[in-house]
Design a protein around this motif. Structure first.
Motif, PDB file in Angstrom:
ATOM      1  N   LEU A 151       0.784  -1.190  -0.082  1.00  0.00           N
ATOM      2  CA  LEU A 151      -0.076   0.087  -0.066  1.00  0.00           C
ATOM      3  C   LEU A 151       0.810   1.124  -0.198  1.00  0.00           C
ATOM      4  CD1 LEU A 151      -2.892   1.347   0.153  1.00  0.00           C
ATOM      5  CD2 LEU A 151      -2.624   0.938   2.697  1.00  0.00           C
ATOM      6  N   GLU A 177      -4.742   1.113  -5.447  1.00  0.00           N
ATOM      7  CA  GLU A 177      -4.756   1.669  -4.250  1.00  0.00           C
ATOM      8  C   GLU A 177      -5.916   1.020  -3.555  1.00  0.00           C
ATOM      9  OE1 GLU A 177      -4.769   5.605  -1.300  1.00  0.00           O
ATOM     10  OE2 GLU A 177      -5.251   5.666  -3.484  1.00  0.00           O
ATOM     11  N   ILE A 181      -6.257  -1.737  -0.411  1.00  0.00           N
ATOM     12  CA  ILE A 181      -7.075  -1.409   0.658  1.00  0.00           C
ATOM     13  C   ILE A 181      -8.301  -2.746   0.999  1.00  0.00           C
ATOM     14  CG2 ILE A 181      -8.626   0.146   1.972  1.00  0.00           C
ATOM     15  CD1 ILE A 181      -7.022   2.380   0.377  1.00  0.00           C
TER      16      ILE A 181
END
Length: 367
Positions: A151, A177, A181
């Motif tokens: 990340l 991203e 997540i």
């Protein structure tokens, strides 16, 4: 595969001598016979991928003649091993790599081969596999650490691409991203670490305050921690967003499935079935709605219809409907409905063996 081309590269305009100048023209421009590998992956033919990679690597006349070829094929091989639950072998493939920041994996280290191209040739999918394989081996903390490192890497790339005003690259890394997540949310959710999940979901919502999927996930977690009013507020927000403009079938079905969940909490299975029926009418491949409708019918003690819902889905769209969760639920219904459930499950298992992808876990029939 998470992606089908080397990632992290600087999209510098290639010269006519650059062998990757047409990288986005077709998969086979990127690596030998890559389109075939991608097709096999799409069909779940993971064993065939292992054979194909082995043949490409072997012999004096190897097909893999450039550095990025080896990384691309290694990514497919590792993914295939992971899909087939051969996690030790997948880990061995990853252990054969140097550090991802090694000069060996940078285009500029091979100026003759990659004219005017800079950056890393490591596919993003390989970075993801590096994080997920330890989790599959039971090393959850190591996997979590690697996902958080990934990340951080993605966010560094976002800053770099944004500073260079490369909007296409920025959009790509934003999707990555969100993907990472969501992987982290899944890992924390499986361990019932709800407070961490809420923080991560709020990060997603901060990236896009109108994303119905993230807001719905917030509602699901609120339900799990007993915050039913909070879940209702989140689901109502999703419905409000759906009224603000043109929405597709998937979005409309999401609204109905959210409503159905609230009915399920209140044990109003009849109303939940009504919501799921609306979903199925719009999209007969909505497996979440199909599975949950069948469960509601089972709770209503209508085993016959619940089984029909499952079996009809498997018959109509086997490639979409065939997943372990649905089969486990169907077999549970067989066990409740039939004295000779073992014979019925054996028939189902035989059919699955003919149509299932290589990575399907046939033990879910519990024969």
């Amino acid at each position: 595969m998470t992606e089908s081309q080397p990632a992290d590269e600087n999209p510098t305009r290639a010269t006519t001598t650059d062998p990757l100048k047409n990288a986005f023209g077709s998969l086979n421009d990127l690596a030998p016979d890559l389109a075939s590998l991608q097709d096999l992956a799409t069909r779940g033919s993971w064993s065939s991928i292992l054979d194909k990679v082995s043949r490409a690597r072997s012999g004096t006349a190897s097909l893999l003649t450039q550095p990025h070829h080896h990384l691309t094929y290694l990514s497919y091989n590792t993914l295939a091993l992971t899909k087939l639950r051969r996690f030790d072998e997948a880990a061995q493939e990853l252990d054969s790599l140097e550090d991802f920041d090694s000069s060996s994996y940078k285009y500029e280290s091979y100026p003759v081969i990659y004219s005017n191209r800079t950056g890393s040739m490591v596919p993003f999918s390989l970075r993801w596999l590096y994080a997920i394989v330890p989790v599959k081996l039971g090393n959850r903390q190591e996997g979590l650490d690697r996902f958080y490192t990934l990340l951080g890497f993605v966010r560094e790339k976002l800053i770099q691409k944004g500073a260079a005003n490369l909007q296409v690259s920025v959009n790509c890394w934003k999707k990555r991203e969100i993907f990472v997540i969501n992987c982290l949310i899944g890992l924390h959710l499986s361990n019932k670490e709800f407070s961490v999940c809420l923080n991560l979901i709020n990060e997603l919502i901060s990236l896009d305050a109108l994303d119905p999927i993230s807001i719905s996930k917030l509602g699901y977690i609120q339900m799990q921690i007993g915050d039913l009013e909070g879940a209702k507020t989140s689901f109502n927000r999703v419905e409000e967003i759906s009224k603000e403009g043109e929405v597709d079938v998937e979005f409309r079905n999401l609204v109905n499935r959210n409503k159905a969940l609230m009915y399920l909490v209140g044990k109003d299975y009849v109303s939940a079935v009504r919501e799921y029926d609306e979903c199925i009418e719009r999209d007969y491949t909505d497996m979440v709605a199909i599975n949950n409708k069948a469960l509601c019918l089972m709770y209503l003690r209508d085993l016959s219809d619940s089984i029909k819902v499952m079996e009809n889905a498997l018959e109509r769209v086997p490639t979409v409907a065939l997943n372990e969760t649905l089969v486990v639920n169907l077999c549970s219904m067989y066990e409740l409905a039939y004295v000779n459930h073992s014979d019925v499950k054996r028939t189902l298992s035989s059919w699955i063996a003919k149509v299932a992808p290589d990575d399907f876990d046939s033990s879910c029939t519990r024969i």
